[in-house]
Write a protein that holds these residues in place. Sequence first.
Motif, PDB file in Angstrom:
ATOM      1  N   LEU A   5      29.012  45.743  25.043  1.00 24.25           N
ATOM      2  CA  LEU A   5      29.147  44.954  23.827  1.00 24.25           C
ATOM      3  C   LEU A   5      29.608  43.540  24.156  1.00 24.25           C
ATOM      4  CD1 LEU A   5      30.906  47.453  21.408  1.00 24.25           C
ATOM      5  CD2 LEU A   5      28.539  46.659  21.307  1.00 24.25           C
ATOM      6  N   GLY A  10      30.519  40.075  18.364  1.00 23.40           N
ATOM      7  CA  GLY A  10      31.181  40.921  17.378  1.00 23.40           C
ATOM      8  C   GLY A  10      32.168  40.133  16.533  1.00 23.40           C
ATOM      9  N   ARG A  14      31.878  39.477  12.437  1.00 21.97           N
ATOM     10  CA  ARG A  14      32.960  39.823  11.509  1.00 21.97           C
ATOM     11  C   ARG A  14      33.420  38.599  10.719  1.00 21.97           C
ATOM     12  NH1 ARG A  14      33.647  43.318  15.637  1.00 21.97           N
ATOM     13  NH2 ARG A  14      35.076  42.053  16.849  1.00 21.97           N
ATOM     14  N   VAL A  29      35.576  47.675  10.885  1.00 20.59           N
ATOM     15  CA  VAL A  29      34.255  47.973  11.446  1.00 20.59           C
ATOM     16  C   VAL A  29      34.357  49.292  12.190  1.00 20.59           C
ATOM     17  CG1 VAL A  29      32.481  47.204  13.060  1.00 20.59           C
ATOM     18  CG2 VAL A  29      33.668  45.534  11.609  1.00 20.59           C
ATOM     19  N   GLU A  32      29.957  49.353  16.551  1.00 23.17           N
ATOM     20  CA  GLU A  32      29.101  48.223  16.904  1.00 23.17           C
ATOM     21  C   GLU A  32      28.093  48.731  17.920  1.00 23.17           C
ATOM     22  OE1 GLU A  32      30.946  44.407  17.919  1.00 23.17           O
ATOM     23  OE2 GLU A  32      32.843  45.289  17.277  1.00 23.17           O
TER      24      GLU A  32
END
Length: 110
Positions: A5, A10, A14, A29, A32
């Motif tokens: 990731l 990310g 967000r 969350v 992901e």
Amino acid sequence: DDSVLSQPVGEYLRSFLAEHFGELGSVDVEAEWTGVLGFTIDGNPICGPVPGRPGVYVAAGFCGQGMVQCTGAAKAIVQMILKGRCTEDVAPFIRDQATPERFVKGSTAK
């Protein structure tokens, strides 16, 4: 590498959620995922028979828009298999697109 990731991505997503969807920005969350996006030289998917491979068809290179375009691509492939060509204008960018010229950088093939 789509097995790792990207923390900056990310965090950006967000913050985008919070900025554009207000209250949803405070939602936790749950998960992901990451994935590789395939792009073609001209930005259009490759859809049709594979040159030199009778009976083999490809539908790829949707440039991140696969969910939107895959039903049109599937319809086109079915028509090519059953009728030998795409007989319906399912999407202008799909017809006759799996040509060798499309794989050459700088090609003007449409």
